[in-house]
Design a protein around this motif. Structure first.
Motif, PDB file in Angstrom:
ATOM      1  N   LEU A   1      43.205  44.672  53.135  1.00  0.00           N
ATOM      2  CA  LEU A   1      42.754  43.294  53.004  1.00  0.00           C
ATOM      3  C   LEU A   1      41.753  43.112  51.864  1.00  0.00           C
ATOM      4  N   LYS A   2      40.703  43.885  51.845  1.00  0.00           N
ATOM      5  CA  LYS A   2      39.690  43.716  50.797  1.00  0.00           C
ATOM      6  C   LYS A   2      40.271  43.980  49.419  1.00  0.00           C
ATOM      7  N   GLU A   3      41.058  45.045  49.283  1.00  0.00           N
ATOM      8  CA  GLU A   3      41.659  45.372  47.992  1.00  0.00           C
ATOM      9  C   GLU A   3      42.618  44.267  47.523  1.00  0.00           C
ATOM     10  N   THR A   4      43.337  43.674  48.477  1.00  0.00           N
ATOM     11  CA  THR A   4      44.265  42.594  48.134  1.00  0.00           C
ATOM     12  C   THR A   4      43.500  41.363  47.676  1.00  0.00           C
ATOM     13  N   VAL A   5      42.453  41.001  48.392  1.00  0.00           N
ATOM     14  CA  VAL A   5      41.614  39.877  47.968  1.00  0.00           C
ATOM     15  C   VAL A   5      41.057  40.148  46.579  1.00  0.00           C
ATOM     16  N   ASP A   6      40.530  41.340  46.380  1.00  0.00           N
ATOM     17  CA  ASP A   6      39.970  41.687  45.067  1.00  0.00           C
ATOM     18  C   ASP A   6      41.022  41.575  43.965  1.00  0.00           C
ATOM     19  N   TRP A   7      42.264  41.991  44.233  1.00  0.00           N
ATOM     20  CA  TRP A   7      43.326  41.909  43.225  1.00  0.00           C
ATOM     21  C   TRP A   7      43.616  40.452  42.866  1.00  0.00           C
ATOM     22  N   TYR A   8      43.755  39.596  43.864  1.00  0.00           N
ATOM     23  CA  TYR A   8      44.034  38.181  43.584  1.00  0.00           C
ATOM     24  C   TYR A   8      42.871  37.514  42.849  1.00  0.00           C
ATOM     25  N   VAL A   9      41.660  37.898  43.179  1.00  0.00           N
ATOM     26  CA  VAL A   9      40.481  37.327  42.515  1.00  0.00           C
ATOM     27  C   VAL A   9      40.344  37.875  41.098  1.00  0.00           C
ATOM     28  N   ASN A  10      40.365  39.189  40.940  1.00  0.00           N
ATOM     29  CA  ASN A  10      40.083  39.810  39.647  1.00  0.00           C
ATOM     30  C   ASN A  10      41.258  39.777  38.676  1.00  0.00           C
ATOM     31  N   THR A  11      42.469  39.860  39.184  1.00  0.00           N
ATOM     32  CA  THR A  11      43.642  39.897  38.308  1.00  0.00           C
ATOM     33  C   THR A  11      44.162  38.505  37.994  1.00  0.00           C
ATOM     34  N   LEU A  12      44.279  37.664  39.026  1.00  0.00           N
ATOM     35  CA  LEU A  12      44.871  36.336  38.825  1.00  0.00           C
ATOM     36  C   LEU A  12      43.843  35.219  38.682  1.00  0.00           C
ATOM     37  N   GLY A  13      42.606  35.475  39.086  1.00  0.00           N
ATOM     38  CA  GLY A  13      41.574  34.449  38.958  1.00  0.00           C
ATOM     39  C   GLY A  13      41.432  33.531  40.158  1.00  0.00           C
ATOM     40  N   PHE A  14      42.013  33.919  41.291  1.00  0.00           N
ATOM     41  CA  PHE A  14      41.856  33.137  42.516  1.00  0.00           C
ATOM     42  C   PHE A  14      40.408  33.190  42.974  1.00  0.00           C
ATOM     43  N   THR A  15      40.047  32.292  43.862  1.00  0.00           N
ATOM     44  CA  THR A  15      38.755  32.302  44.536  1.00  0.00           C
ATOM     45  C   THR A  15      39.003  32.633  45.999  1.00  0.00           C
ATOM     46  N   CYS A  16      38.212  33.536  46.536  1.00  0.00           N
ATOM     47  CA  CYS A  16      38.291  33.817  47.971  1.00  0.00           C
ATOM     48  C   CYS A  16      37.503  32.729  48.692  1.00  0.00           C
ATOM     49  N   THR A  17      38.197  31.904  49.450  1.00  0.00           N
ATOM     50  CA  THR A  17      37.556  30.779  50.126  1.00  0.00           C
ATOM     51  C   THR A  17      37.244  31.074  51.589  1.00  0.00           C
ATOM     52  N   ASP A  18      37.768  32.183  52.097  1.00  0.00           N
ATOM     53  CA  ASP A  18      37.529  32.532  53.494  1.00  0.00           C
ATOM     54  C   ASP A  18      37.778  34.031  53.661  1.00  0.00           C
ATOM     55  N   PHE A  19      36.847  34.746  54.267  1.00  0.00           N
ATOM     56  CA  PHE A  19      37.021  36.159  54.567  1.00  0.00           C
ATOM     57  C   PHE A  19      36.321  36.420  55.891  1.00  0.00           C
TER      58      PHE A  19
END
Length: 120
Positions: free
Chosen positions: A15-33
């Motif tokens: 989960l954390k690694e996936t969130v980090d990939w979407y944030v760091n690679t694609l530029g998404f924002t994590c809005t809920d964790f």
């Protein structure tokens, strides 16, 4: 009776690694964790993805989604330049006969993400 929105929920054991990939690679924002529920949500512009760890309601060994997630964009070329050297590519950018310019990559779990825009 309306359907207002479709938001995919992708299962992952990382989960954390996936969130980090979407944030760091694609530029998404994590809005809920919510660590104790094994749940997260990432968003970028009109894209909204929920991420969750496996639970007792659905058997899960590894991601096995047989489709793809098609992301419409207004600049497929810019996304290609941003991602082509840092992601595992399924197919490179191309203009197809059906009027779309698109490419596809895999996220860190193996889910297929396609990026495309209409050719005008």
């Amino acid at each position: 009776m309306n359907l207002n929105k479709l938001t995919p929920l992708l299962r992952t054991k990382q989960l954390k690694e996936t969130v980090d990939w979407y944030v760091n690679t694609l530029g998404f924002t994590c809005t809920d964790f919510v660590h104790e529920y094994g749940f997260a949500r990432v968003q970028l512009h009109g894209a909204d993805i929920m991420l969750a760890e496996p639970n007792a309601h659905y058997p899960f060994d590894e991601p096995n989604f047989t489709g793809s997630f098609y992301i419409n964009t207004n600049d497929a070329n810019a996304w290609w330049e941003k991602l082509k050297d840092t992601c595992r590519v399924c197919y490179p950018i191309e203009t197809f006969d059906y009027g779309m310019r698109e490419f596809a990559i895999f996220d860190i779990n193996g889910y297929l993400l396609q990026f495309g825009q209409p050719v005008v």
